[in-house]
Design a protein around this motif. Structure first.
Motif, PDB file in Angstrom:
ATOM      1  N   THR A  44       0.819  -1.212   0.000  1.00 48.95           N
ATOM      2  CA  THR A  44       0.000   0.000   0.000  1.00 48.95           C
ATOM      3  C   THR A  44       0.853   1.262   0.000  1.00 48.95           C
ATOM      4  N   ALA A  45       1.982   1.238   0.703  1.00 45.37           N
ATOM      5  CA  ALA A  45       2.824   2.432   0.781  1.00 45.37           C
ATOM      6  C   ALA A  45       3.375   2.823  -0.585  1.00 45.37           C
ATOM      7  N   PHE A  46       3.815   1.828  -1.358  1.00 46.21           N
ATOM      8  CA  PHE A  46       4.450   2.137  -2.635  1.00 46.21           C
ATOM      9  C   PHE A  46       3.459   2.224  -3.801  1.00 46.21           C
ATOM     10  N   TYR A  47       2.358   1.487  -3.725  1.00 45.27           N
ATOM     11  CA  TYR A  47       1.521   1.352  -4.926  1.00 45.27           C
ATOM     12  C   TYR A  47       0.071   1.788  -4.759  1.00 45.27           C
ATOM     13  N   LEU A  48      -0.402   2.058  -3.540  1.00 40.81           N
ATOM     14  CA  LEU A  48      -1.812   2.405  -3.386  1.00 40.81           C
ATOM     15  C   LEU A  48      -2.158   3.703  -4.100  1.00 40.81           C
ATOM     16  N   GLN A  49      -1.338   4.741  -3.912  1.00 43.29           N
ATOM     17  CA  GLN A  49      -1.632   6.001  -4.574  1.00 43.29           C
ATOM     18  C   GLN A  49      -1.591   5.864  -6.090  1.00 43.29           C
ATOM     19  N   LEU A  50      -0.615   5.121  -6.598  1.00 48.09           N
ATOM     20  CA  LEU A  50      -0.521   4.922  -8.037  1.00 48.09           C
ATOM     21  C   LEU A  50      -1.770   4.212  -8.562  1.00 48.09           C
ATOM     22  N   PHE A  51      -2.260   3.227  -7.800  1.00 46.43           N
ATOM     23  CA  PHE A  51      -3.467   2.512  -8.215  1.00 46.43           C
ATOM     24  C   PHE A  51      -4.681   3.436  -8.199  1.00 46.43           C
ATOM     25  N   LEU A  52      -4.857   4.181  -7.121  1.00 43.93           N
ATOM     26  CA  LEU A  52      -6.033   5.042  -7.010  1.00 43.93           C
ATOM     27  C   LEU A  52      -6.030   6.161  -8.045  1.00 43.93           C
ATOM     28  N   LEU A  53      -4.848   6.730  -8.316  1.00 43.38           N
ATOM     29  CA  LEU A  53      -4.769   7.869  -9.228  1.00 43.38           C
ATOM     30  C   LEU A  53      -4.777   7.451 -10.700  1.00 43.38           C
ATOM     31  N   ASP A  54      -4.027   6.400 -11.032  1.00 46.61           N
ATOM     32  CA  ASP A  54      -3.831   6.083 -12.448  1.00 46.61           C
ATOM     33  C   ASP A  54      -4.620   4.872 -12.936  1.00 46.61           C
ATOM     34  N   VAL A  55      -5.052   3.989 -12.035  1.00 43.48           N
ATOM     35  CA  VAL A  55      -5.855   2.837 -12.450  1.00 43.48           C
ATOM     36  C   VAL A  55      -7.329   3.083 -12.155  1.00 43.48           C
ATOM     37  N   ALA A  56      -7.643   3.358 -10.882  1.00 44.83           N
ATOM     38  CA  ALA A  56      -9.030   3.692 -10.546  1.00 44.83           C
ATOM     39  C   ALA A  56      -9.406   5.083 -11.040  1.00 44.83           C
ATOM     40  N   GLN A  57      -8.391   5.935 -11.291  1.00 44.18           N
ATOM     41  CA  GLN A  57      -8.585   7.292 -11.819  1.00 44.18           C
ATOM     42  C   GLN A  57      -9.534   8.109 -10.945  1.00 44.18           C
ATOM     43  N   ILE A  58      -9.245   8.079  -9.650  1.00 40.11           N
ATOM     44  CA  ILE A  58      -9.985   8.892  -8.687  1.00 40.11           C
ATOM     45  C   ILE A  58      -9.290  10.250  -8.577  1.00 40.11           C
ATOM     46  N   PRO A  59     -10.035  11.355  -8.514  1.00 36.60           N
ATOM     47  CA  PRO A  59      -9.407  12.671  -8.347  1.00 36.60           C
ATOM     48  C   PRO A  59      -8.530  12.713  -7.099  1.00 36.60           C
ATOM     49  N   ALA A  60      -7.485  13.522  -7.173  1.00 39.26           N
ATOM     50  CA  ALA A  60      -6.511  13.576  -6.077  1.00 39.26           C
ATOM     51  C   ALA A  60      -7.147  13.988  -4.760  1.00 39.26           C
ATOM     52  N   ALA A  61      -8.175  14.850  -4.814  1.00 41.88           N
ATOM     53  CA  ALA A  61      -8.832  15.259  -3.573  1.00 41.88           C
ATOM     54  C   ALA A  61      -9.502  14.076  -2.892  1.00 41.88           C
ATOM     55  N   GLN A  62     -10.114  13.187  -3.694  1.00 42.01           N
ATOM     56  CA  GLN A  62     -10.745  12.012  -3.109  1.00 42.01           C
ATOM     57  C   GLN A  62      -9.710  10.991  -2.641  1.00 42.01           C
ATOM     58  N   VAL A  63      -8.587  10.901  -3.348  1.00 42.04           N
ATOM     59  CA  VAL A  63      -7.509  10.023  -2.892  1.00 42.04           C
ATOM     60  C   VAL A  63      -7.005  10.492  -1.532  1.00 42.04           C
ATOM     61  N   SER A  64      -6.899  11.805  -1.367  1.00 41.64           N
ATOM     62  CA  SER A  64      -6.492  12.352  -0.072  1.00 41.64           C
ATOM     63  C   SER A  64      -7.454  11.929   1.021  1.00 41.64           C
ATOM     64  N   LEU A  65      -8.744  11.943   0.705  1.00 42.21           N
ATOM     65  CA  LEU A  65      -9.759  11.531   1.681  1.00 42.21           C
ATOM     66  C   LEU A  65      -9.654  10.049   1.987  1.00 42.21           C
ATOM     67  N   VAL A  66      -9.392   9.227   0.958  1.00 38.73           N
ATOM     68  CA  VAL A  66      -9.242   7.786   1.159  1.00 38.73           C
ATOM     69  C   VAL A  66      -8.065   7.504   2.093  1.00 38.73           C
ATOM     70  N   LEU A  67      -6.899   8.116   1.808  1.00 40.71           N
ATOM     71  CA  LEU A  67      -5.710   7.870   2.619  1.00 40.71           C
ATOM     72  C   LEU A  67      -5.896   8.372   4.045  1.00 40.71           C
ATOM     73  N   PHE A  68      -6.466   9.555   4.170  1.00 46.31           N
ATOM     74  CA  PHE A  68      -6.670  10.117   5.503  1.00 46.31           C
ATOM     75  C   PHE A  68      -7.672   9.289   6.294  1.00 46.31           C
ATOM     76  N   GLY A  69      -8.791   8.924   5.656  1.00 45.97           N
ATOM     77  CA  GLY A  69      -9.802   8.136   6.347  1.00 45.97           C
ATOM     78  C   GLY A  69      -9.287   6.775   6.765  1.00 45.97           C
ATOM     79  N   GLY A  70      -8.502   6.134   5.881  1.00 43.91           N
ATOM     80  CA  GLY A  70      -7.951   4.822   6.214  1.00 43.91           C
ATOM     81  C   GLY A  70      -7.001   4.883   7.381  1.00 43.91           C
ATOM     82  N   LYS A  71      -6.105   5.851   7.361  1.00 42.73           N
ATOM     83  CA  LYS A  71      -5.146   5.977   8.454  1.00 42.73           C
ATOM     84  C   LYS A  71      -5.831   6.331   9.774  1.00 42.73           C
ATOM     85  N   VAL A  72      -6.823   7.208   9.695  1.00 37.25           N
ATOM     86  CA  VAL A  72      -7.529   7.596  10.919  1.00 37.25           C
ATOM     87  C   VAL A  72      -8.290   6.413  11.500  1.00 37.25           C
ATOM     88  N   SER A  73      -8.910   5.608  10.629  1.00 38.74           N
ATOM     89  CA  SER A  73      -9.640   4.441  11.132  1.00 38.74           C
ATOM     90  C   SER A  73      -8.684   3.456  11.798  1.00 38.74           C
TER      91      SER A  73
END
Length: 480
Positions: free
Chosen positions: A58-87
């Motif tokens: 997840t550390a090396f490839y999660l952002q790459l997957f969310l941004l370039d494969v799932a093609q989620i906007p960066a603002a939503q990726v920020s929410l995904v990462l923040f929400g996951g870490k907070v949980s």
């Protein structure tokens, strides 16, 4: 305090030793007196592999997957990462509370938002569940042996195996998903302006296969941990009395100065390492011509970290833990150099040095935390064994700092104009990525080291004191 001014033991510190325990605490006794077998240390280390395999992927490839494969906007990726870490962070004190109270035994307008919510839900669930393995596993260090030296040795075995798990996670996961990020699609398209790129349907399938490979490590490694590692027997458990509640114990721990300064310093250092790991792949993909070297660079970092961990354990024993902390800042000038000169030779040198620094940044806090716990127990002779509170709250704070760092940094990509799935990013995005792998980790590491250096280091307790504290943890363990 543990002793009077004259060096004699005060009655308050005397702990009645059951008959079954007296023999176990004799200096010439078997491994129960403090020594741990090689098999026990290896099995203990294997127990930490699954979380590190998953964390590495997840550390090396999660952002790459969310941004370039799932093609989620960066603002939503920020929410995904923040929400996951907070949980995951929120689950830490919950896990500590439950352990502390337990009795000891053995497409369209809406679709992008919906996709972001989907990934955030499952990432939060993963982080929370992983926490319920991490907290009792890390707290187990205090229950293996009363010997501080043996605890440091067991921690070194654990960190080495965890780094091997990180290496395995990055290698296996990277090899499986490498076909999903071929640079040929951009070269053939000959695009000069940013724009969306079509991702092959097989990309998601490759990530699913990689996820299954990671998931398999959990039952295998937990089986080794269960078979090879046992807590010390507790013949006095039935006679144990009610201990301090979780919230009251948490209030005491967070007011303990050595613990507070240790946590604050490694809030910055661990967040810096997480930022460096998370943005290295994006930097190589969008801010330099190092796309073909991503897998090799990741492996170089992790191999360097695995091989240098035993060396750092020797340095800790030979020169002390405070002196070893300076090894963390070795990566600072090289990270800045990579941001300025993003060439392949420089990148490999940076990867090699970064692995050495990451190894000590992971080993050092887990070697210092048991000393802090013992220091607390000496100052609170009548308190129960609260190792789970120390460990769960430490993991909570470090995860919370990582959540803030990754959330804010990913949000900065949105402000810079990052376009999910684009073949080429704007110059503002390139500059932002250079800052995120250079200036941001540098400032965080230097801040953390300054806090760590000005704080007093808890003294390692003597062997006799360690045995008494270990016995107190077993006879006073909270059953509230």
């Amino acid at each position: 305090m543990a002793a009077s001014a004259g060096g004699t033991q005060t009655p308050a510190d005397e702990v009645p030793v059951p008959a079954g325990e007296a023999q176990a605490l004799e200096p010439g006794s078997d491994s129960r007196a403090g020594g741990l077998s090689f098999c026990t240390k290896v099995c203990y280390g294997i127990g930490g592999v699954p979380n590190q395999v998953a964390s590495s992927a997840t550390a090396f490839y999660l952002q790459l997957f969310l941004l370039d494969v799932a093609q989620i906007p960066a603002a939503q990726v920020s929410l995904v990462l923040f929400g996951g870490k907070v949980s995951g962070a929120a689950a830490d004190p919950v896990a500590g509370f439950l352990i502390n109270r337990s009795r000891r035994t053995g497409s369209g307008r809406l679709m992008p938002c919906l996709r972001g919510l989907w990934y955030m839900t499952f990432y939060c669930l993963f982080q929370a569940l992983a926490t319920f393995l991490q907290v009792p596993y890390t707290a187990l260090t205090m229950l293996l042996t009363p010997s501080a030296k043996e605890r440091d040795s067991a921690t070194a075995y654990r960190i080495t195996m965890e780094m091997a798990g990180t290496l395995m996670g990055a290698a296996v996961h990277g090899l499986i998903v490498s076909g999903a990020h071929s640079p040929r699609k951009c070269e053939d398209a000959d695009l000069e302006l940013p724009g969306p790129v079509t991702i092959s349907p097989g990309a998601a399938c490759l990530y699913s296969v990689a996820a299954i490979a990671v998931a398999v490590t959990y039952p295998v490694c937990i089986g080794f941990l269960h078979l090879g590692v046992k807590e010390r027997p507790d013949p006095s458990a039935e006679a144990s009395s009610q201990g301090m509640g979780f919230l009251a114990g948490l209030g005491l721990t967070v007011r303990h100065p050595p613990y507070l300064k240790l946590v604050i310093s490694f809030l910055f250092i661990s967040a810096a390492v997480q930022v460096e790991q998370s943005y290295l792949v994006l930097f190589c993909t969008h801010a330099s011509r190092l796309h073909d070297h991503i897998q090799s660079l990741v492996l170089t970092i992790l191999v360097s970290a695995v091989l240098s961990t035993p060396l750092w354990e020797w340095v800790l024993q030979r020169f002390g833990k405070r002196m070893s902390a300076f090894g963390i800042c070795v990566m600072v000038p090289f990270a800045i150099l990579l941001a300025i000169v993003p060439t392949a030779p420089v990148a490999y040198v940076v990867a090699l040095v970064s692995g050495v620094s990451i190894a000590v940044s992971l080993l050092l806090p887990w070697s210092m935390l048991p000393d802090v716990v013992d220091d607390f127990q000496q100052q609170h002779p009548h308190g129960p064994g609260m190792e789970t509170i120390f460990y769960s709250s430490y993991v909570f704070f470090t995860k919370l700092s990582g959540a803030g760092a990754l959330g804010i940094s990913t949000l900065s990509l949105e402000f810079a104009g990052y376009e999910a799935g684009a073949c080429k990013q704007t110059e503002q995005v390139v500059v932002t990525l250079k800052v995120l792998i250079g200036a941001v980790p540098t400032c965080m590491i230097l801040t953390g080291l300054c806090i760590l250096m000005v704080s007093p280091t808890p003294k390692v307790p003597s062997q006799d004191t360690s045995r008494r504290l270990s016995l107190r943890r077993r006879t006073s363990y909270s059953l509230a």
